[in-house]
Design a protein around this motif. Structure first.
Motif, PDB file in Angstrom:
ATOM      1  N   VAL A 218      -9.729   6.054   6.739  1.00 52.34           N
ATOM      2  CA  VAL A 218     -10.132   4.398   6.510  1.00 52.34           C
ATOM      3  C   VAL A 218     -10.143   4.383   5.051  1.00 52.34           C
ATOM      4  O   VAL A 218      -9.560   3.377   4.405  1.00 52.34           O
ATOM      5  CB  VAL A 218     -11.433   4.008   7.156  1.00 52.34           C
ATOM      6  N   ARG A 219     -11.033   5.202   4.185  1.00 45.66           N
ATOM      7  CA  ARG A 219     -11.173   5.251   2.775  1.00 45.66           C
ATOM      8  C   ARG A 219      -9.838   5.430   2.270  1.00 45.66           C
ATOM      9  O   ARG A 219      -9.473   4.755   1.123  1.00 45.66           O
ATOM     10  CB  ARG A 219     -11.965   6.191   2.319  1.00 45.66           C
ATOM     11  N   GLY A 220      -8.850   6.349   2.755  1.00 46.63           N
ATOM     12  CA  GLY A 220      -7.520   6.552   2.201  1.00 46.63           C
ATOM     13  C   GLY A 220      -6.765   5.288   2.183  1.00 46.63           C
ATOM     14  O   GLY A 220      -5.989   5.117   1.258  1.00 46.63           O
ATOM     15  N   ILE A 221      -6.778   4.445   3.391  1.00 47.48           N
ATOM     16  CA  ILE A 221      -6.257   3.311   3.344  1.00 47.48           C
ATOM     17  C   ILE A 221      -6.670   2.249   2.468  1.00 47.48           C
ATOM     18  O   ILE A 221      -5.864   1.420   1.909  1.00 47.48           O
ATOM     19  CB  ILE A 221      -6.029   2.606   4.856  1.00 47.48           C
ATOM     20  N   VAL A 222      -7.813   2.078   2.167  1.00 53.20           N
ATOM     21  CA  VAL A 222      -8.495   1.096   1.596  1.00 53.20           C
ATOM     22  C   VAL A 222      -8.180   1.465  -0.081  1.00 53.20           C
ATOM     23  O   VAL A 222      -8.082   0.511  -0.832  1.00 53.20           O
ATOM     24  CB  VAL A 222     -10.041   1.044   1.630  1.00 53.20           C
ATOM     25  N   ARG A 223      -8.209   2.698  -0.632  1.00 51.52           N
ATOM     26  CA  ARG A 223      -8.273   3.286  -1.741  1.00 51.52           C
ATOM     27  C   ARG A 223      -7.200   2.487  -2.484  1.00 51.52           C
ATOM     28  O   ARG A 223      -7.222   2.180  -3.672  1.00 51.52           O
ATOM     29  CB  ARG A 223      -8.345   4.455  -1.932  1.00 51.52           C
ATOM     30  N   PRO A 224      -5.926   2.767  -1.950  1.00 45.02           N
ATOM     31  CA  PRO A 224      -4.674   2.153  -2.856  1.00 45.02           C
ATOM     32  C   PRO A 224      -4.871   0.805  -3.121  1.00 45.02           C
ATOM     33  O   PRO A 224      -4.494   0.198  -4.249  1.00 45.02           O
ATOM     34  CB  PRO A 224      -3.684   2.470  -2.023  1.00 45.02           C
ATOM     35  N   LYS A 226      -7.617  -0.892  -3.566  1.00 43.61           N
ATOM     36  CA  LYS A 226      -8.714  -1.258  -4.498  1.00 43.61           C
ATOM     37  C   LYS A 226      -8.098  -0.791  -6.081  1.00 43.61           C
ATOM     38  O   LYS A 226      -8.423  -1.410  -6.735  1.00 43.61           O
ATOM     39  CB  LYS A 226      -9.779  -0.018  -4.336  1.00 43.61           C
ATOM     40  N   MET A 227      -7.246   0.357  -5.949  1.00 42.05           N
ATOM     41  CA  MET A 227      -6.707   0.470  -7.222  1.00 42.05           C
ATOM     42  C   MET A 227      -5.643  -0.725  -7.705  1.00 42.05           C
ATOM     43  O   MET A 227      -5.495  -0.976  -8.850  1.00 42.05           O
ATOM     44  CB  MET A 227      -5.894   1.691  -7.122  1.00 42.05           C
ATOM     45  N   ALA A 384      -2.178  10.660  -4.989  1.00 41.01           N
ATOM     46  CA  ALA A 384      -1.216  10.111  -3.887  1.00 41.01           C
ATOM     47  C   ALA A 384      -1.516   8.692  -3.545  1.00 41.01           C
ATOM     48  O   ALA A 384      -0.749   7.917  -3.402  1.00 41.01           O
ATOM     49  CB  ALA A 384      -1.698  10.968  -2.710  1.00 41.01           C
ATOM     50  N   SER A 385      -2.822   8.428  -3.617  1.00 42.60           N
ATOM     51  CA  SER A 385      -3.112   6.853  -3.307  1.00 42.60           C
ATOM     52  C   SER A 385      -2.867   6.033  -4.468  1.00 42.60           C
ATOM     53  O   SER A 385      -2.228   4.676  -4.131  1.00 42.60           O
ATOM     54  CB  SER A 385      -4.811   6.811  -3.138  1.00 42.60           C
ATOM     55  N   ALA A 386      -2.891   6.300  -5.807  1.00 36.75           N
ATOM     56  CA  ALA A 386      -2.153   5.654  -6.782  1.00 36.75           C
ATOM     57  C   ALA A 386      -0.937   5.339  -6.724  1.00 36.75           C
ATOM     58  O   ALA A 386      -0.194   4.179  -6.855  1.00 36.75           O
ATOM     59  CB  ALA A 386      -2.512   6.278  -8.419  1.00 36.75           C
ATOM     60  N   LEU A 387      -0.016   6.415  -6.210  1.00 34.11           N
ATOM     61  CA  LEU A 387       1.331   6.217  -6.154  1.00 34.11           C
ATOM     62  C   LEU A 387       1.769   5.745  -5.003  1.00 34.11           C
ATOM     63  O   LEU A 387       2.681   4.673  -5.024  1.00 34.11           O
ATOM     64  CB  LEU A 387       1.713   7.612  -6.055  1.00 34.11           C
ATOM     65  N   ALA A 388       0.656   5.640  -3.898  1.00 33.88           N
ATOM     66  CA  ALA A 388       0.821   4.691  -2.863  1.00 33.88           C
ATOM     67  C   ALA A 388       0.871   3.006  -3.102  1.00 33.88           C
ATOM     68  O   ALA A 388       1.494   2.077  -2.642  1.00 33.88           O
ATOM     69  CB  ALA A 388      -0.107   5.130  -1.680  1.00 33.88           C
ATOM     70  N   SER A 389      -0.039   2.761  -3.917  1.00 27.60           N
ATOM     71  CA  SER A 389      -0.186   1.444  -4.322  1.00 27.60           C
ATOM     72  C   SER A 389       0.925   1.012  -5.162  1.00 27.60           C
ATOM     73  O   SER A 389       1.322  -0.180  -5.099  1.00 27.60           O
ATOM     74  CB  SER A 389      -1.510   1.373  -5.375  1.00 27.60           C
TER      75      SER A 389
END
Length: 451
Positions: A218-224, A226-227, A384-389
């Motif tokens: 859940v946090r991994g989906i929200v994190r991008p 948020k960024m 990974a989350s930054a690149l996902a966003s």
């Protein structure tokens, strides 16, 4: 003190062994200090790396092993976009076979592929931070291979057979030679082995934040998001890269039919028109690598000399040191659009618009690489989350913008149509200089907590 098996390259931090923090500030994968709150460095149940030179840490792998993994990742990065761009010359034949008359729909056949680039990272990025990169690579490689084979027969479909062969080879090679690189997963695996061998169920990884897999996901989906919504540098990077990516797929979907109409190329020869983008991208890669390395070495030397003069340890290199090539990319992108548009409009020899696409490809590559490396250096463990966003925004624009290609060209023509795109890109030329000047301030002022 918890005894560690001799065969394990793992350190269990205890009161007799005080870890020294790494010089790589902000990157918990390189640090030996725990990431959880509170002072737990004296906890005998904390499992860490076996020193700063632990060979199990991916940062300390042999050079050949790093090179092999980089080559494999690069091969995937080459193959996956190829799935859409390689098919572009066959769109005309597809439209004939399925009796399609809408050119916008024909463009969408190519660009719809990148919608997957927007959705995929939102699922697979957090999964990779729970289970590691390796299992995600292997699973998605097999899925890509299966669906590519499903799209392959003869005629225009032969492209998918070629992609299937390449995908099959890379998939098998990945299984044999790739290795896990995500530090939290590697430490967690070692922790589990130590639990079995020592019987101490209280052992936990230095990088374990104590969350359940569901919470990580859940946090991994929200994190991008948020960024993307709260970090100015993420927003700037996403919008700029998205513009270049949208232009790229606009060209992918429109170049073949335009080349066929203007220069009367056949389907096979029209495919060769994309060599301009390929050659330009290769030039962009070489130029980026060379310029980036020279600049970073220069800044490292300056910092070392300054630190020696002040009698302190050298500070880490700033992420902004990745951005100088961005300035060249910002200039080349509109230049390539102007060259392509007006030479095609006046029906100059076919090599002229191809040169324009090469210039555009070089500029696009430098924009893409500069911001990608900048985000990786800035967000480190959560790269990974930054690149996902970034991927979400660019993929959506890459899928949607090509739909406007033929209506735009019909109304404005090739010259003014591409000039319109060029003027938009030219308006953004000051952005690299502004990010170089204010990027560090924005990065620190709007730092996102509790990622």
């Amino acid at each position: 003190m918890t005894k560690q098996p001799d065969s394990e390259n793992v350190t269990i931090v205890n009161d007799d062994e005080t870890p020294q923090p790494s010089s790589e500030e902000g990157d918990v994968e390189k640090q030996r200090l725990p990431v959880s709150e509170g002072d737990v460095t004296d906890d005998p149940n904390i499992v860490s790396w076996d020193g700063d030179n632990d060979p199990a840490n991916p940062y300390n792998w042999k050079s050949w092993r790093k090179v092999v993994n980089c080559i494999l990742i690069s091969a995937l990065s080459f193959l996956t976009p190829l799935g859409s761009s390689m098919f572009a010359p066959g769109v005309t034949d597809l439209m004939i076979e399925f009796q399609m008359t809408s050119r916008s729909l024909g463009s969408f056949v190519v660009s719809v592929y990148v919608l997957g680039f927007a959705a995929g990272p939102m699922i697979f990025a957090p999964l990779s931070e729970i289970y590691g990169r390796g299992i995600i690579y292997h699973t998605t490689n097999l899925c890509f291979l299966a669906f590519t084979i499903a799209c392959a027969a003869l005629g225009w479909r032969w492209v998918f057979w070629i992609l299937s062969c390449l995908s099959g080879f890379i998939t098998v090679t990945f299984f044999v030679f790739s290795a896990e690189t995500y530090a939290p997963v590697l430490l967690e695996r070692k922790t589990r082995r130590l639990r079995r061998e020592t019987g101490n169920m209280n052992l936990r990884s230095q990088l374990d934040e104590g969350l359940l897999p569901r919470d990580y996901f859940v946090r991994g989906i929200v994190r991008p998001f948020k960024m993307l919504f709260f970090s100015p540098i993420c927003i700037i990077a996403a919008l700029y890269v998205a513009l270049g990516y949208g232009y790229l797929y606009l060209m992918f979907s429109s170049l073949s039919p335009l080349i066929q109409q203007i220069y009367h190329f056949g389907t096979g020869a029209a495919g060769l028109a994309f060599l301009g983008f390929g050659v330009g991208s290769m030039i962009g890669v070489i130029f980026f690598a060379r310029l980036s390395d020279v600049y970073i070495k220069k800044k490292a030397k300056e910092e070392a000399e300054l630190a020696a003069a002040e009698g302190r340890e050298p500070a880490g290199l700033k992420p902004e040191y990745r951005l100088p090539p961005l300035r060249f990319g910002a200039l080349l992108l509109p230049t390539g659009l102007f060259i392509y548009g007006w030479t095609a409009y006046y029906k100059v020899h076919w090599i002229a618009p191809i040169i324009g696409t090469a210039v555009m490809g070089a500029g696009n590559l430098m924009i893409f690489m500069s911001f990608q490396m900048y985000l990786v250096d800035t967000f480190a463990q959560y790269s990974a989350s930054a690149l996902a966003s970034n991927s979400v925004v660019r993929s959506i624009l890459g899928a949607v913008l090509p739909l406007a290609a033929f209506p735009m060209y019909d109304k404005l023509g090739l010259g003014w149509g591409n000039s319109l795109l060029g003027f938009i890109a030219a308006a953004l030329i000051p952005v690299p200089w502004l990010v170089l000047k204010y990027g560090e301030y924005l990065r620190k002022r709007f730092e996102i907590k509790n990622l």
